[in-house]
Design an enzyme around this catalytic site. Sequence first.
Site, PDB file in Angstrom:
ATOM      1  N   GLU A   1      -3.660   6.101  -7.323  1.00 41.57           N
ATOM      2  CA  GLU A   1      -3.420   4.994  -6.398  1.00 41.57           C
ATOM      3  C   GLU A   1      -4.091   5.291  -5.071  1.00 41.57           C
ATOM      4  O   GLU A   1      -4.018   6.411  -4.576  1.00 41.57           O
ATOM      5  CB  GLU A   1      -1.919   4.763  -6.115  1.00 41.57           C
ATOM      6  CG  GLU A   1      -1.119   4.151  -7.224  1.00 41.57           C
ATOM      7  CD  GLU A   1       0.314   3.865  -6.785  1.00 41.57           C
ATOM      8  OE1 GLU A   1       0.559   3.733  -5.560  1.00 41.57           O
ATOM      9  OE2 GLU A   1       1.192   3.771  -7.654  1.00 41.57           O
TER      10      GLU A   1
ATOM     11  N   GLU B   1       5.237   8.904  -8.805  1.00 42.28           N
ATOM     12  CA  GLU B   1       5.817   9.191  -7.503  1.00 42.28           C
ATOM     13  C   GLU B   1       7.295   9.593  -7.571  1.00 42.28           C
ATOM     14  O   GLU B   1       8.168   8.903  -7.023  1.00 42.28           O
ATOM     15  CB  GLU B   1       5.628   7.999  -6.567  1.00 42.28           C
ATOM     16  CG  GLU B   1       4.173   7.697  -6.300  1.00 42.28           C
ATOM     17  CD  GLU B   1       3.953   6.595  -5.267  1.00 42.28           C
ATOM     18  OE1 GLU B   1       2.812   6.479  -4.782  1.00 42.28           O
ATOM     19  OE2 GLU B   1       4.913   5.873  -4.948  1.00 42.28           O
TER      20      GLU B   1
END
Length: 452
Positions: free
Chosen positions: A355, A163
């Site tokens: 995720e 991320e």
Amino acid sequence: MSFQPDFAWGAATSAYQIEGAAALDGRKPSVWDRFCRQPGRVFEGHTGDVACDHYHRFREDIGLMKEIGLKAYRFSLSWSRVLPDGTGAINEKGLAFYDQLVDGLLEAGIDPWVTFFHWDYPLALQTRGGWLNDESSKWFAEYVQVVTDRLSDRVSHWMTLNEPQCFIGLGHRSGEHAPGDRMEMPHVLRGVHNALLAHGRAVQVIRASANIAPKIGWAPTGDVAVPLTRSEADVNAARDAYWSIEDGSVWNQAWWSDPVIKGAYPQNGLEAYGEAVPPHTDAEMAIISQPLDFYGMNLYNGHLVKAGADGKPEHVMRDPGVPTSHFQWRVTPEALYWGPKWVHERYGLPIAITENGLANQDWVAIDGAVHDPQRIDYVSRYVRELRRAASEGVSVLGYFHWTLMDNFEWAEGYRFRFGLVHVDFTTQQRTLKDSAYWYRDVIHSNGANIPD
């Protein structure tokens, strides 16, 4: 319908969120250790000093993974546990921990998927400028070399950055996350460029040094633009919205991923950012765009888009009372259909959902169990959409539930619970939630028990 036979059903964690042992066995501070000690930065002053004490309890935790039936486990390494100063002297005790973790996973029949960086930047390097230092990508490559030399005889799946939109956007633009900076866009985009160079140099190191054939990816994030209807106009508008770039924000896909996959910053980003775009060379873009084996996606929610009168994207307000997580993220299962579809369509790489999960209010009930029907329903809906994408030709390698166990949720401390396993942070007692037993059945059936 089920997924391909070798589908990687897993769960994910990150080092700072679960390991604890923050000042033990040679580990030195990361930016998050400092951030947690700054008043008002983290909910109720929580820290990752102990977290889930996974550093001491990893064998117990591997036993829980085996009980759930995980095929794969995605975890990150603490850079400052391996190299306490970020570069230079290697901490043998830190490497030994990951050695034992990998060995334990393999003994349990669980495939390790290793992420090199999940936000816990070494404080020693942050004091030297962190991601804004043009040497930062070389520091990262040194760290990756140390780990690859040690673990690549057993690990084949690698991810470079987790991320980057968050650790740059929240860490250096809005200041909500460590290191807590609020910078102007020229500095922010310099950090982006150096992080992308770090990714590319890491891929080069792994390719050149891995002892067994590596499979390399990364794991960006972002909201998914979901078309309001399946009309051609709305679908085209949502696609355009997903790849759009706004001045003053790094919350997008194209500015990050086009350089990594295509070797160039996208034209719409060059126009949006203008003079804030840092100088960059063809040689640097060649480093950034090293070939990847898969594209990891961290996906939780999405926003609705329709075509306006001129065909351009228009955001659609959600209805009042739409289901939300405890984090106030809107439940949008279609994100796991359209997100992989947009990315696979543009880049052609296999997708791994690295995720996905639900922040919920979970506690141990009077009967001693942890009942979390919302999580079961949430994952059912999302995985069903992922299966639909796979059935229409999107290559999907795996699904990693966020997260294995309740843990330190960054600036939110311990108040949000994402785990399949409940953790009592006072006693460290672990309790499998209803969702963990349900997920075991999903894995056993390869997803076939989730209704269409």
